[in-house]
Design a protein around this motif. Sequence first.
Motif, short mmCIF file in Angstrom:
data_model
loop_
_atom_site.label_atom_id
_atom_site.label_comp_id
_atom_site.label_asym_id
_atom_site.label_seq_id
_atom_site.Cartn_x
_atom_site.Cartn_y
_atom_site.Cartn_z
N ALA A 170 0.51 -1.09 -0.36
CA ALA A 170 0.16 -0.25 -0.07
C ALA A 170 0.93 1.23 0.33
CB ALA A 170 -0.72 -0.03 1.52
N PHE A 171 1.37 1.53 0.85
CA PHE A 171 2.68 2.24 0.99
C PHE A 171 3.47 2.54 -0.48
CE2 PHE A 171 7.10 3.16 1.91
CZ PHE A 171 7.12 4.56 1.91
N CYS A 172 3.89 1.52 -1.13
CA CYS A 172 4.63 1.60 -3.01
C CYS A 172 3.84 2.56 -3.49
CB CYS A 172 4.84 0.27 -3.48
SG CYS A 172 6.36 -0.70 -1.86
N ALA A 173 2.27 2.13 -3.35
CA ALA A 173 1.19 3.08 -4.37
C ALA A 173 0.80 4.24 -3.96
CB ALA A 173 0.44 1.67 -4.20
N THR A 174 1.88 4.59 -3.20
CA THR A 174 1.52 6.08 -2.79
C THR A 174 1.74 7.22 -3.65
OG1 THR A 174 3.11 5.83 -0.96
CG2 THR A 174 1.33 5.54 -0.05
N PRO A 175 1.07 8.43 -3.54
CA PRO A 175 1.95 9.73 -4.54
C PRO A 175 3.42 9.77 -4.12
CG PRO A 175 -0.59 9.55 -4.17
CD PRO A 175 0.13 8.26 -2.94
N ALA A 176 3.14 9.43 -2.86
CA ALA A 176 4.97 10.19 -1.60
C ALA A 176 6.14 9.60 -2.25
CB ALA A 176 3.90 10.58 -0.58
N LEU A 177 5.48 8.27 -2.35
CA LEU A 177 6.67 7.88 -3.01
C LEU A 177 7.35 8.26 -4.04
CD1 LEU A 177 8.85 5.19 -1.31
CD2 LEU A 177 7.53 4.17 -2.60
N GLN A 178 5.89 7.62 -4.91
CA GLN A 178 6.32 8.53 -6.55
C GLN A 178 6.85 10.03 -6.31
OE1 GLN A 178 4.70 6.73 -9.03
NE2 GLN A 178 6.19 7.85 -10.54
N ARG A 187 15.03 10.50 -13.59
CA ARG A 187 13.79 9.04 -13.31
C ARG A 187 12.60 11.16 -14.26
NH1 ARG A 187 15.14 6.40 -7.86
NH2 ARG A 187 16.37 5.12 -8.53
N ALA A 188 11.79 10.32 -14.57
CA ALA A 188 10.46 10.99 -15.07
C ALA A 188 9.37 10.42 -14.08
CB ALA A 188 9.77 10.36 -15.98
N ALA A 189 8.59 12.05 -13.95
CA ALA A 189 7.93 12.60 -12.41
C ALA A 189 7.03 11.86 -12.77
CB ALA A 189 7.40 13.76 -12.81
N ASP A 190 6.54 11.14 -13.78
CA ASP A 190 5.26 10.34 -13.92
C ASP A 190 5.94 8.33 -14.01
OD1 ASP A 190 6.61 10.20 -16.55
OD2 ASP A 190 4.31 11.00 -17.78
N ALA A 191 7.43 8.23 -13.33
CA ALA A 191 7.72 6.82 -13.79
C ALA A 191 6.86 6.61 -13.10
CB ALA A 191 9.12 6.76 -13.83
N ARG A 192 6.52 4.60 -13.86
CA ARG A 192 5.60 3.80 -13.44
C ARG A 192 6.57 2.88 -12.51
NH1 ARG A 192 5.55 -1.39 -14.46
NH2 ARG A 192 3.86 -2.86 -13.66
N VAL A 193 6.27 3.13 -10.97
CA VAL A 193 7.04 2.87 -10.57
C VAL A 193 6.71 0.94 -9.29
CG1 VAL A 193 8.17 2.76 -7.42
CG2 VAL A 193 7.98 4.85 -9.03
N ALA A 194 7.16 -0.19 -9.61
CA ALA A 194 6.19 -1.76 -9.58
C ALA A 194 7.54 -2.06 -7.79
CB ALA A 194 6.69 -1.95 -10.72
N MET A 195 7.02 -2.57 -6.98
CA MET A 195 7.75 -3.37 -6.14
C MET A 195 7.84 -4.18 -6.47
SD MET A 195 6.56 -4.49 -2.23
CE MET A 195 5.74 -5.54 -2.45
N LEU A 196 9.10 -4.74 -6.18
CA LEU A 196 9.79 -6.57 -6.48
C LEU A 196 9.78 -7.07 -5.32
CD1 LEU A 196 12.62 -4.77 -8.79
CD2 LEU A 196 10.14 -5.96 -9.81
N ASP A 197 10.88 -6.79 -4.51
CA ASP A 197 10.69 -7.71 -2.74
C ASP A 197 10.50 -6.50 -2.27
OD1 ASP A 197 10.65 -9.64 -1.32
OD2 ASP A 197 13.16 -10.43 -2.66
N LEU A 217 12.62 -1.79 -5.92
CA LEU A 217 11.23 -1.56 -7.04
C LEU A 217 12.34 -1.12 -8.04
CD1 LEU A 217 10.32 2.48 -4.62
CD2 LEU A 217 9.30 -0.22 -4.81
N SER A 218 11.30 -1.16 -8.93
CA SER A 218 11.72 -1.05 -10.24
C SER A 218 11.42 0.37 -10.45
CB SER A 218 11.39 -2.24 -11.49
OG SER A 218 9.95 -2.00 -11.53
N VAL A 219 11.95 1.49 -11.91
CA VAL A 219 10.98 2.43 -11.71
C VAL A 219 11.04 2.31 -13.16
CG1 VAL A 219 11.53 4.45 -11.50
CG2 VAL A 219 12.17 3.85 -9.77
N GLY A 220 10.70 2.65 -14.26
CA GLY A 220 9.86 2.97 -15.53
C GLY A 220 9.76 1.58 -16.55
N GLU A 221 9.57 1.78 -17.59
CA GLU A 221 9.04 0.50 -18.67
C GLU A 221 10.04 -0.71 -18.50
OE1 GLU A 221 6.12 0.53 -18.83
OE2 GLU A 221 6.14 2.32 -17.93
N ALA A 222 10.38 -1.28 -18.79
CA ALA A 222 10.93 -2.95 -19.30
C ALA A 222 12.47 -2.46 -20.44
CB ALA A 222 10.76 -3.81 -20.34
#
Length: 378
Positions: A170-178, A187-197, A217-222
């Motif tokens: 839930a925390f990793c999905a917050t705008p604050a962490l983004q 890093r782009a301001a709208d880069a996709r942020v995904a939790m890996l582990d 976390l991973s940041v950005g696209e593949a």
Amino acid sequence: MARSAHAYLRGSTVHFYQWLHSQRGRTLPHGPNVWICGDCHVGNLGPIADRHGRIDIHIRDLDQSVIGNPVHDLVRLALSLATAVRGSDLPGVTTAHMLEAMMRGYEASFEEAPAGMPKRPPQVQACMRDAVERTWKHLAHARVSNTRPSLPLGRHFWPLSRAESAAIEAFCATPALQRLVSALQGRAADARVAMLDSAFWVKGCSSLGLLRYAVLLSVGEADERDYCLIDVKEAVRAAAPRGAHVHMPRDNAHRVLEGARQLSPTLGKRMMATRFLDHGVFVRELLPQDLKLELDTLNRQEAMAAADYLARVLGIAHARQMDEGTRKNWLADLRLNRSRTLDAPSWLWTSVVQLIGRHEEGYLEHCRRYMYALGKAQ
């Protein structure tokens, strides 16, 4: 903490203040109330990278930061340096010269026209060189399993409970962490942020008994993916005494964040404070360039140069919070109480001498208890 006297010093902050305020004889001067590190030993200084990749030596650990007496940072740093000198098997006279060099460096930060920083001592320069050369692969090798996008469970990383895992997701999905993650240059301001582990992080002395988590976390696209390691650490009440009638954030996480912004703005801009599982925590991304300074083996010249340089780093952090009049008055107070045989305040020498004795006694007693506990465990 039983590994060495200096490791014990790093983990005995509470005892330090108990010992400091039980000293016989002279009392410490009362400096102007400013934000202080509260735990200013050598290991809590080192290279820090800003959001644009620039690197310099700063205070790097602000868990104990409070608005208080800057003398407490001076004594803590002096004791740490004196312990390093003793660990290098240097004579006692080197400790006296080291304290003189330390005060010269600290006082230089408060002069009306302070000179620039001197040449970095060899140990500091070596640490800076390592920091400049480090990349994500170096950080991954130390913290992540062979640069794979996962945290290796074992001695340092422990599995999470369901509640912890859900809270971190839930925390990793917050705008604050983004915003925190995307603040770094490139890093782009709208880069996709995904939790890996994620995992519970068993780390240093300051984390004992506290919540601490590592989040990968991973940041950005593949095709342009970046990785980052987030440190989530519980903030608790500081052992360092605060000044009388001062106003600080009541929430300990916001206190640490404000201390970082005042003492190490480079680091403070990379941090945030929030609530996690009903605990206040502060959060930052760990960068490869963030390193702990180590003073392993020193000679006399190196000890004096390190004391001068690190005291200037501390002095700059204190001085930036004072107006011109306050800096001038504080400098005048620091230059009092000198003797004919020591160009450092008598209260500093007395404090270090007495604290080394208390510290050595505490360290040996800790080792005895550790040996006994280890024997029972076996």
